[in-house]
Design an enzyme around this catalytic site. Structure first.
Site, PDB file in Angstrom:
ATOM      1  N   GLN A 132     -22.319  38.351 102.870  1.00  0.00           N
ATOM      2  CA  GLN A 132     -21.345  39.395 102.560  1.00  0.00           C
ATOM      3  C   GLN A 132     -22.024  40.763 102.501  1.00  0.00           C
ATOM      4  OE1 GLN A 132     -20.633  36.941  99.134  1.00  0.00           O
ATOM      5  NE2 GLN A 132     -18.432  37.217  99.422  1.00  0.00           N
ATOM      6  N   TYR A 156     -44.638  23.732  60.770  1.00  0.00           N
ATOM      7  CA  TYR A 156     -44.611  22.315  61.112  1.00  0.00           C
ATOM      8  C   TYR A 156     -45.337  22.124  62.434  1.00  0.00           C
ATOM      9  CZ  TYR A 156     -41.074  20.900  57.709  1.00  0.00           C
ATOM     10  OH  TYR A 156     -40.402  20.607  56.573  1.00  0.00           O
ATOM     11  N   GLY A 176     -36.290  14.185  54.890  1.00  0.00           N
ATOM     12  CA  GLY A 176     -35.986  13.544  56.167  1.00  0.00           C
ATOM     13  C   GLY A 176     -36.931  12.426  56.526  1.00  0.00           C
ATOM     14  N   ASN A 208     -34.801  16.149  62.456  1.00  0.00           N
ATOM     15  CA  ASN A 208     -36.052  16.103  61.720  1.00  0.00           C
ATOM     16  C   ASN A 208     -37.169  16.861  62.421  1.00  0.00           C
ATOM     17  OD1 ASN A 208     -37.064  15.318  59.336  1.00  0.00           O
ATOM     18  ND2 ASN A 208     -37.182  13.146  59.810  1.00  0.00           N
TER      19      ASN A 208
END
Lengths: 265, 561
Positions: free
Chosen positions: B155, B342, B455, B491
């Site tokens: 196009q 963590y 957890g 967890n």
């Protein structure tokens, strides 16, 4: 023959202490007055009435319910107390108790308690006066060394940090300090100053802490020497695995039977 | 024990750097309580917060705002050494917001889709009678590399994207057919023979891929920063369709175009991550749908250093923990500043490395070469117990190590990861490795009377029951489990490790890939912005502020801040 709970395997002092904590057969070492305890907890002013969340059960006209007939309300529930907490932190440097054994003690020996067990802290939520009974029993007993354990509602990472130079557990909020050989608490669980000095007594000597502790350590009772506990752990692992897979075969492969042997490495 | 690898307390050097001048084995210390002033980065933050407040007239960062005005950092604030690297950074530098390399790692995953070419070629040949040859494929590759970044083709008078803003976007091709690969312009080819030249990995991959042909599509980073991961397949498919139209002189409106579009969007498209169910409601190519097997395949260290399976395994852990803990659970799911520490425990200070090499050496000495230990519970019990006991004793013997991993969840994740990774390498089986993970959790909890946060009482105490289950709603082989597996869905401190020991099993078996050979080849591409062979090195560069990411808007915004 009446059943006698065995509570826990092992023959070392750590295992013996674990059995003591679980059974509730614990030695009282010190006295903390009711008002001092209330101040340290920080939930209400010493001497104040217990705030309540509902009228006494006896005035509420409870429905006819078989469970209610079976279970006698705790004093706190009967009075309509709100639910409040006490939370302990225990140093990993041979503090007498550990989170799980605090929880076992609470769940086995006290009614209406909701223990929560984490790595650095152990919380019990209960109706306020029930919680105070539990906390008082715990803090006055051999389960707690005021130098290596403490009431801490927040910032509990001291459990794994090196001890302060005076041998007490580090506390960022400095809720307690050593004064004249005694541990003095002048802030409540969340570090808000209180208007009194609560004397929690003398901290245990290093030797006494090691004698009363429930944690295995290389500088105390070595975990890997406690074969019966490790074998028990192996058995738990085996059973949880096999009962989730093929329960019908679980007994054939249990510890000490069949082709697979589980014994401490 | 004869050590094959340097597993004897290699974390000590990092501790010496962190706790300079202190006795690492001393259980007592004088706490200075110097607050935030002891950290250069915190001082920088404090100054920046003051400037922000002055500029906008609304207060912002203030390290003195804490309980009763007490500053955070009342103990020693220590820096972090990236494992295996000499680079030392501040903890703050490992939050993904502060680390452009971490952002780019996820961007590179999110903006990738693998699209098969064979369905399109069959449509062109069988339905339209057109000829597909290496020359036409080269023509198509030229067209698609023009248009994929957002340029117009077919196009006229179309709005386009600035090439400088999307310079990270491209398409390459790969195949198991050496003859075809040789005839494609090398700039467009991911060279399997060259990139996987160790341990016959190239032959294994080509055998798995066969004569099929695939496009590795990487849409612009800036696009996935504005849109979700589901947009990757749609952006890619639209541009692929237009490129086919241009390259094969098709009618833009003929019905065969629909077949090409369907192939590019669905039938031949391989998303990097699956769509999540409504309760978690994420599109494809979002982290919650990334399987552990795919995550392990994206990391490339296995082809660089196959003789050291631990190294690869821990690069996967670094990749997975950052993505799953810091970005997915820490931000997408939980919100707030998230769960950086963590994850950092798993890829800093050589701790997990030390513990895993110890377990690996133990297994080598007891069971022999990688992947040869019996695949049973006894092996998991043995390796995991010994690895966990060694790690616990290290924490006990080095109080600074225990202080470094000040949270039980960190320690639990590290001990269980080392156990599972060692078990995975020893057995070559991810399910046995998973059993080793749970074994470690039980040993840890019972020894110290503590584990991780709430957890850990959930998934780590009941998870063993699903180790051997392959039913879709109860279990699955670990390669196909992922962040949205029911027991793992909430967890932190687990999912990256699961990806790690998924990889460990295949590194131990000395496979060429873990789950999908196409993903493995796609991410071997050296043209990617983030180098998936050296995850921790890239994080270090991000932390040292030397990593140059893609997707920046510098070209179209005023200079300076």
């Amino acid at each position: 023959m009446a059943y006698k709970p065995q509570y826990y395997p092992g023959s070392s002092s750590v295992a013996v202490n674990r059995r003591k904590h679980m059974s509730g057969d614990i030695e009282k070492l010190r006295t903390v007055s009711d008002d001092d305890l209330v101040a340290a907890l920080g939930h209400r002013a010493p001497g104040a009435d217990y705030p309540s969340t509902h009228p006494p059960l006896a005035e509420m006209g409870e429905p006819d319910c078989p469970i209610r007939q079976l279970v006698e309300p705790t004093p706190g529930a009967a009075a309509g107390d709100r639910v409040r907490y006490s939370q302990f932190t225990d140093s990993m440097y041979s503090a007498p108790s550990t989170p799980y054994f605090r929880s076992y003690y609470a769940a086995i020996n006290h009614r209406g308690v909701d223990p929560g067990t984490l790595s650095g802290r152990q919380i019990v939520e209960a109706r306020e006066r029930d919680m105070e009974v539990y906390t008082k029993a715990t803090i006055e007993s051999e389960m707690t060394c005021p130098g290596l354990a403490g009431l801490r509602g927040c910032t509990v990472h001291g459990h794994s940090l090196r001890l302060d130079e005076d041998g007490t557990m580090f506390d960022m909020l400095q809720r307690v300090h050593l004064e004249g050989g005694n541990i003095i608490e002048d802030k409540d669980q969340v570090g808000v100053p209180i208007d009194r000095k609560v004397n929690l007594g003398k901290p245990m000597t290093e030797a006494e802490a090691k004698k009363r502790t429930t944690i295995y350590r290389t500088d105390g009772v070595r975990y890997r020497t406690e074969e019966e506990v490790l074998d028990h752990v192996h058995l738990v692992h085996h059973r949880r695995t096999m009962y989730g897979f093929r329960p019908e075969n679980a007994s054939e492969t249990a510890a000490g039977t069949g082709d697979i042997k589980y014994h401490t490495v | 024990m004869t050590y094959k690898y340097p597993s004897e307390k290699i974390f000590v050097e990092a501790l010496r750097e962190k706790f300079a001048g202190l006795d690492l084995s001393e259980q007592k210390v004088k706490y200075v309580r110097a607050g935030y002033l002891q950290s250069a980065r915190k001082r920088e933050f404090q100054a920046a917060g003051e400037r922000v407040a002055e500029k906008r007239g609304i207060k912002q960062y203030d390290a003195n705002v804490h309980l009763g005005g007490m500053t955070l950092g009342q103990r020693q604030l220590v820096p972090y050494k990236l494992s295996t690297r000499p680079d030392i950074v501040e903890g703050d530098d490992l939050h993904y917001v502060n680390n452009p390399a971490m952002q780019q790692m996820w961007d590179d995953m999110k903006r990738t889709i693998i699209v098969g070419m064979d369905l399109a070629h069959e449509t062109l040949e069988k339905r339209l009678g057109k000829e597909v040859t290496p020359e036409t494929i080269n023509g198509y590759m030229e067209a698609v590399n023009h248009t994929m970044p957002g340029a117009a083709i077919v196009q006229e008078h179309m709005v386009e994207t600035h090439p400088g803003l999307v310079d990270d976007c491209y398409v390459k091709i790969f195949t198991g057919d050496d003859e075809l690969a040789d005839e494609i312009d090398p700039q467009y080819v991911i060279n399997i023979n060259k990139l996987f030249d160790k341990e016959d990995q190239n032959e294994k991959l080509k055998a798995a891929i066969g004569k099929t042909t695939w496009q590795a599509v990487h849409i612009p980073t800036i696009v996935v920063r504005s849109c979700d991961g589901g947009n990757t397949s749609r952006w890619s498919a639209m541009q692929i369709g237009m490129s086919f139209i241009a390259a094969y002189n098709m009618c833009a409106g003929e019905a065969a175009v629909a077949d090409l579009a369907f192939a590019a969007k669905h039938a031949a498209a391989i998303q990097m991550a699956e769509m999540l169910p409504a309760r978690r409601a994420r599109s494809p190519n979002e982290p919650g749908g990334l399987s552990f097997g795919y995550c392990a395949d994206m990391v490339q260290t296995m082809r660089i250093k196959p003789e050291d399976p631990v190294w690869y395994t821990l690069e996967v852990v670094a990749c997975g923990t950052m993505l799953y803990d810091q970005i997915w659970l820490g931000s997408y799911m939980s919100g707030g500043v998230g769960f950086t520490q963590y994850a950092t425990a798993a890829y800093t200070n050589d701790v997990l490395d030390d513990f895993t090499y110890y377990g690996y050496d133990y297994a080598l000495n007891k069971y022999g070469p990688d992947g040869t230990a019996p695949n049973d519970l006894a092996t998991a019990t043995d390796i995991a117990t010994e690895t966990t006991l060694n790690g616990m004793e290290s924490y006990e013997d080095y109080p600074t190590l225990l202080e470094d991993h000040f949270g039980g969840s960190q320690r639990a994740g590290i001990l269980a990861a080392a156990s599972a990774c060692a078990t995975g390498i020893a057995t070559g089986n991810a399910q046995v490795a998973l059993s080793g993970w749970y074994m470690s959790m039980y040993v840890h909890k019972e020894g110290w009377g503590r584990l991780g946060f709430f957890g850990y009482d959930l998934q780590d105490q009941c998870g063993a029951t699903n180790v051997c289950s392959y039913q879709g709603d109860e279990g699955e082989c670990l390669e196909l489990r992922g962040a949205n597996y029911p027991n793992y869905a909430m967890n932190v401190g687990h999912q990256g490790e699961y990806a790690g020991f998924t990889g460990a099993a295949h590194a131990g078996a000395h496979d060429a890939y873990c789950c999908n050979p196409l993903v493995k080849v796609c991410f071997a591409d050296p043209s990617l912005v983030f180098d998936f062979s050296y995850i921790r090195r890239e994080y270090a560069k991000g932390g040292m502020r030397t990593f140059r990411p893609a997707g920046e808007r510098s070209l179209v915004i005023p200079a300076g801040i």
